[in-house]
Design an enzyme around this catalytic site. Structure first.
Site, short mmCIF file in Angstrom:
data_model
loop_
_atom_site.label_atom_id
_atom_site.label_comp_id
_atom_site.label_asym_id
_atom_site.label_seq_id
_atom_site.Cartn_x
_atom_site.Cartn_y
_atom_site.Cartn_z
N GLY A 113 16.42 -106.26 -10.30
CA GLY A 113 16.20 -106.11 -8.87
C GLY A 113 16.01 -107.45 -8.17
N THR A 114 15.35 -108.39 -8.83
CA THR A 114 15.08 -109.68 -8.20
C THR A 114 16.38 -110.40 -7.86
OG1 THR A 114 13.00 -109.87 -9.40
CG2 THR A 114 13.94 -111.93 -8.54
N ASN A 158 6.56 -100.61 -3.43
CA ASN A 158 6.13 -100.55 -4.83
C ASN A 158 4.62 -100.48 -5.00
OD1 ASN A 158 6.99 -103.21 -3.72
ND2 ASN A 158 5.79 -103.99 -5.44
N GLN A 172 12.44 -98.86 -6.24
CA GLN A 172 11.43 -97.84 -6.54
C GLN A 172 11.88 -96.44 -6.15
OE1 GLN A 172 8.56 -98.19 -8.18
NE2 GLN A 172 8.45 -100.42 -8.27
N ALA A 221 17.21 -101.20 -13.62
CA ALA A 221 17.20 -100.13 -14.63
C ALA A 221 15.81 -99.83 -15.19
CB ALA A 221 18.13 -100.51 -15.79
N HIS A 222 14.94 -100.86 -15.24
CA HIS A 222 13.73 -100.67 -16.05
C HIS A 222 12.64 -99.84 -15.38
CE1 HIS A 222 10.82 -103.71 -14.33
NE2 HIS A 222 11.94 -104.24 -13.86
N THR A 263 29.24 -113.71 -18.59
CA THR A 263 29.73 -112.57 -19.39
C THR A 263 28.79 -111.38 -19.24
OG1 THR A 263 30.67 -114.13 -20.93
CG2 THR A 263 30.39 -111.86 -21.73
N CYS A 278 4.52 -107.51 -10.89
CA CYS A 278 5.39 -108.68 -10.79
C CYS A 278 4.64 -109.90 -10.29
CB CYS A 278 6.55 -108.41 -9.84
SG CYS A 278 7.12 -106.74 -9.86
C1 LIG Z 1 10.56 -102.91 -4.85
C2 LIG Z 1 10.93 -103.86 -5.94
N1 LIG Z 1 11.94 -104.72 -5.76
C3 LIG Z 1 12.32 -105.58 -6.72
C4 LIG Z 1 11.67 -105.64 -7.93
C5 LIG Z 1 12.13 -106.61 -8.97
O1 LIG Z 1 12.90 -105.97 -9.93
P1 LIG Z 1 13.15 -106.63 -11.38
O2 LIG Z 1 11.84 -106.56 -12.10
O3 LIG Z 1 14.21 -105.79 -12.00
O4 LIG Z 1 13.61 -108.03 -11.14
C6 LIG Z 1 10.58 -104.78 -8.17
C7 LIG Z 1 9.83 -104.84 -9.43
O5 LIG Z 1 8.65 -104.55 -9.46
C8 LIG Z 1 10.22 -103.86 -7.15
O6 LIG Z 1 9.20 -102.99 -7.32
#
Ligand SMILES: Cc1ncc(COP(=O)(O)O)c(C=O)c1O
Length: 406
Positions: free
Chosen positions: A93-94, A173, A201, A222-223, A259, A347
């Protein structure tokens, strides 16, 4: 600080997360991450064994890997009802958020670049502010109300016509609050800007309706849905041009060189499929659990503030402030009793800063410090509630005694 004499939950939590029906403690941090579902693991295991080629190679091993990768891409788009999108695999997501914000402002737009983002966005979006500013643009945040929601009148005062990109998450989140993204998207589109939404989320919790309101860019990972860590995606509405941040061999249609990990993509695709299939049933089950916990907490504890509104929210998140208590101490104490919760989002909870989300909602500093996030998922059931409440009562009482407020 250590806490002695507190009971452990049955046989010990031991860091296991999702173990439905077992007695391995209580994991209530599914918004931070989830364990990989056994069916997803099986898909990845088979894929690792059967697809060792590089999907960019032109021999048969490469073509086989390419076929698997493209099938995963198609499967995610189909599961999410996103026929009008291209999908760029990212590391999570980041990276998807970074690519959305920086990638959208770079493709040679004229005039001053202006980005607007909700003040309660994830740091993966807010952290792009300095990048936008270094590129000569401006980055401002949109205030939220006391429920953490952007009000439409705020948008009308923001001169959307002069904005290149607006980024507002589907669901927060830390509190689970949903944003009126469909309405915001249509206002941004009318004003000629691009709209990005972080749906990290929201996937598997609420219907995304992407092909109905067609946000320009959508971030996924995915996680959070029982898939592997290290893979996510940016959905790009066809016709929207982006500037790549990762340069190299031109994979992912030139938007993300490197890749591709075919097995992670296959696991991600299977996780999305399962999450969407289970969505209605799980959402109802988790909402009942969450609302039952919220009801019990307000009945049993004095000085509690619920920071999650019960309407227009994700079904699985409950954020509560316990007066006279440091949330970080309570989370540590609960962990010693084999109950896993979090304070600010995992995070950035190590950063020592208070929650920017609760601050933006106007909470007093003491309530921000006393906040705990419970996030429910597949490993939870109503049979865990009595144990959870008993641990919470012991923890809160202990901390209030130590603080001399009880
Ligand atoms: C709303 C939201 N965006 C982005 C992220 C970041 O995702 P990732 O951990 O896959 O980089 C998170 C992770 O907590 C999240 O809750």
């Amino acid at each position: 600080m250590t806490f002695r004499g507190l009971p452990r939950v049955r046989s010990g939590y031991n860091g296991r997360m999702d173990n439905p029906g077992s007695s391995n403690g209580i994991y209530l941090d599914h918004a931070a991450t989830t364990e990989v579902a056994p069916a997803v693991l099986a898909v990845m295991d088979a894929c690792y064994r059967e697809n060792s080629g590089n999907p960019s190679s032109s021999h048969r091993a490469g073509l086989k890997a390419r076929e698997e990768l493209e099938a995963s891409r198609e499967s995610i788009l189909e599961s999410l009802g996103a026929a009008s999108y291209d999908l760029v695999f990212t590391s999570g997501g980041t990276e998807a958020d970074n690519l959305a914000v920086a990638g959208a402002i770079l493709p040679g737009r004229t005039g001053i670049t202006r980005v607007l983002a909700g003040s309660i966005e994830h740091p993966a979006v807010l952290g792009s502010a300095d990048l936008v500013e270094r590129l000569g643009g401006s980055f401002s945040t949109i205030p939220v109300d006391c429920d953490g929601r952007i009000e439409e009148r705020e948008l009308s005062s923001l001169e959307l016509g002069k904005t290149t990109l607006v980024s507002v998450m589907m669901a927060n989140n830390e509190t689970g609050t949903l944003q009126p993204v469909e309405r915001i998207c249509s206002l941004v589109r009318e004003a000629g800007g691009l709209f990005h939404t972080d749906a990290v989320q929201a996937v598997g919790k609420i219907p995304l309706r992407l092909d109905s309101f067609k946000p320009d860019l959508v971030s996924l990972t995915a996680h959070k849905i029982y898939g592997p860590k290290g893979v996510g995606a940016l959905l790009v509405r066809r016709g929207v041009s982006l500037f790549p941040l990762t340069r190299g061999g031109g994979q992912e249609n030139g938007l993300r060189s490197g890749t591709e990990n075919v097995s992670l993509a296959a696991g991600f695709a299977h996780a999305v499929k399962l999450a969407v299939e289970l969505q209605d049933q799980e959402a109802q089950r988790l909402r009942e659990l969450r609302d039952a916990l919220a009801g019990e907490i307000s009945a049993r504890f004095s000085e509690v503030t619920r920071n999650t509104p019960l309407d227009d929210t994700l079904p699985n998140i409950l954020n509560i402030s316990f007066g006279g208590v440091e949330g970080s101490s309570l989370a540590k104490l609960l962990d010693e009793m084999d109950v896993a919760v979090s304070t600010a989002s995992a995070c950035h909870s190590g950063s020592g800063k208070g929650s920017h989300v609760l601050e933006a909602m106007g909470l007093e500093p003491a309530l921000i410090r006393g906040a705990i996030r419970f996030s429910f998922g597949r490993s939870n059931s109503s049979s865990q509630l009595p144990e959870l409440l008993s641990c919470l009562e012991k923890g809160v009482e202990r901390l209030r005694q130590l603080a001399g407020t009880k």
